[in-house]
Design an enzyme around this catalytic site. Sequence first.
Site, PDB file in Angstrom:
ATOM      1  N   SER A  12       0.882  -1.303   0.125  1.00 13.26           N
ATOM      2  CA  SER A  12      -0.011   0.107  -0.087  1.00 13.26           C
ATOM      3  C   SER A  12       0.977   1.264  -0.112  1.00 13.26           C
ATOM      4  O   SER A  12       1.511   1.439  -0.960  1.00 13.26           O
ATOM      5  CB  SER A  12      -0.911  -0.230   1.167  1.00 13.26           C
ATOM      6  OG  SER A  12      -2.121   0.810   0.942  1.00 13.26           O
ATOM      7  N   ASP A  50      -1.404  15.115  12.677  1.00 10.37           N
ATOM      8  CA  ASP A  50      -1.277  16.172  12.026  1.00 10.37           C
ATOM      9  C   ASP A  50      -0.672  16.267  10.688  1.00 10.37           C
ATOM     10  O   ASP A  50      -1.098  16.889   9.621  1.00 10.37           O
ATOM     11  CB  ASP A  50      -0.476  17.115  12.823  1.00 10.37           C
ATOM     12  CG  ASP A  50      -1.432  17.605  14.276  1.00 10.37           C
ATOM     13  OD1 ASP A  50      -2.615  17.436  14.142  1.00 10.37           O
ATOM     14  OD2 ASP A  50      -0.529  17.974  15.268  1.00 10.37           O
ATOM     15  N   HIS A  83      -7.091  -6.656   0.607  1.00 11.11           N
ATOM     16  CA  HIS A  83      -5.865  -5.802   0.402  1.00 11.11           C
ATOM     17  C   HIS A  83      -4.708  -6.096   1.360  1.00 11.11           C
ATOM     18  O   HIS A  83      -3.538  -6.116   1.001  1.00 11.11           O
ATOM     19  CB  HIS A  83      -6.316  -4.374   0.650  1.00 11.11           C
ATOM     20  CG  HIS A  83      -5.570  -3.159   0.599  1.00 11.11           C
ATOM     21  ND1 HIS A  83      -4.876  -2.959  -0.532  1.00 11.11           N
ATOM     22  CD2 HIS A  83      -5.015  -2.257   1.676  1.00 11.11           C
ATOM     23  CE1 HIS A  83      -4.094  -1.919  -0.377  1.00 11.11           C
ATOM     24  NE2 HIS A  83      -4.127  -1.496   0.703  1.00 11.11           N
TER      25      HIS A  83
END
EC number: 3.1.1.116
Length: 315
Positions: free
Chosen positions: A141, A237, A296
């Site tokens: 991924s 963040d 996946h």
Amino acid sequence: MRAGQQLASMLRWTRAWRLPREGLGPHGPSFARVPVAPSSSSGGRGGAEPRPLPLSYRLLDGEAALPAVVFLHGLFGSKTNFNSIAKILAQQTGRRVLTVDARNHGDSPHSPDMSYEIMSQDLQDLLPQLGLVPCVVVGHSMGGKTAMLLALQRPELVERLIAVDISPVESTGVSHFATYVAAMRAINIADELPRSRARKLADEQLSSVIQDMAVRQHLLTNLVEVDGRFVWRVNLDALTQHLDKILAFPQRQESYLGPTLFLLGGNSQFVHPSHHPEIMRLFPRAQMQTVPNAGHWIHADRPQDFIAAIQGFLV
């Protein structure tokens, strides 16, 4: 197989093993809501180049004459995702096997900079330092996109490449990562709670947005206690600010001419036939292999088939 079953399977395969060598980098563990590692680019502004970070890694020793195998995890993951597979592969092939925490994940330092270019640069620093180049790079991924860019930018470092259920195109249409980030950012837990109670509260709060329990359990592996406070180990963040970059892939003109395997989950939609022309443009020696009954997270759903596919490609 449903995503929840995939993750439940994955969680069973992320047990810790005692390994001969471990690196944390001079900054040690770093956590969300704790001061982040300094960055020369001030979050990507001002024109200065972001600097590489000392990544956390674990290295299993093996035969130095054989190319090492390097595993790169996906978004919200860590090097422990491949612990059991790394141990088996090292035992069966005799090769050195490295697992790495990407920046802003696991025990690696935090930084406001988050892009495939800088994640590739982190590896361009680490792999030669460890004497592991050229090596076989296996990326799942997000880690697969980092591996692909590393091979395109520095082909002399990559002996061969395995991209696990990902392609060098934008992947926004099949992921729920933005939802996961927003749900994690909304969590509110009081200080000084027992760990079991804190995890239960976080799970309850996540469940209002993420119904799949196995997905929540996977995300909660990132909830850690620091000085009596529960914080996210991933840098939410930075992930929030740069999620569009993480879901995309940098435009490249060069090709990687080394042996390349795209290993696909038979039940996954992450790699579509429409991606094949771009795959073949960038990786003209690419082979496609599908693992039946895998989603996946191929390495979690079908670990033996995953290991067999890697071993077959190493021959």
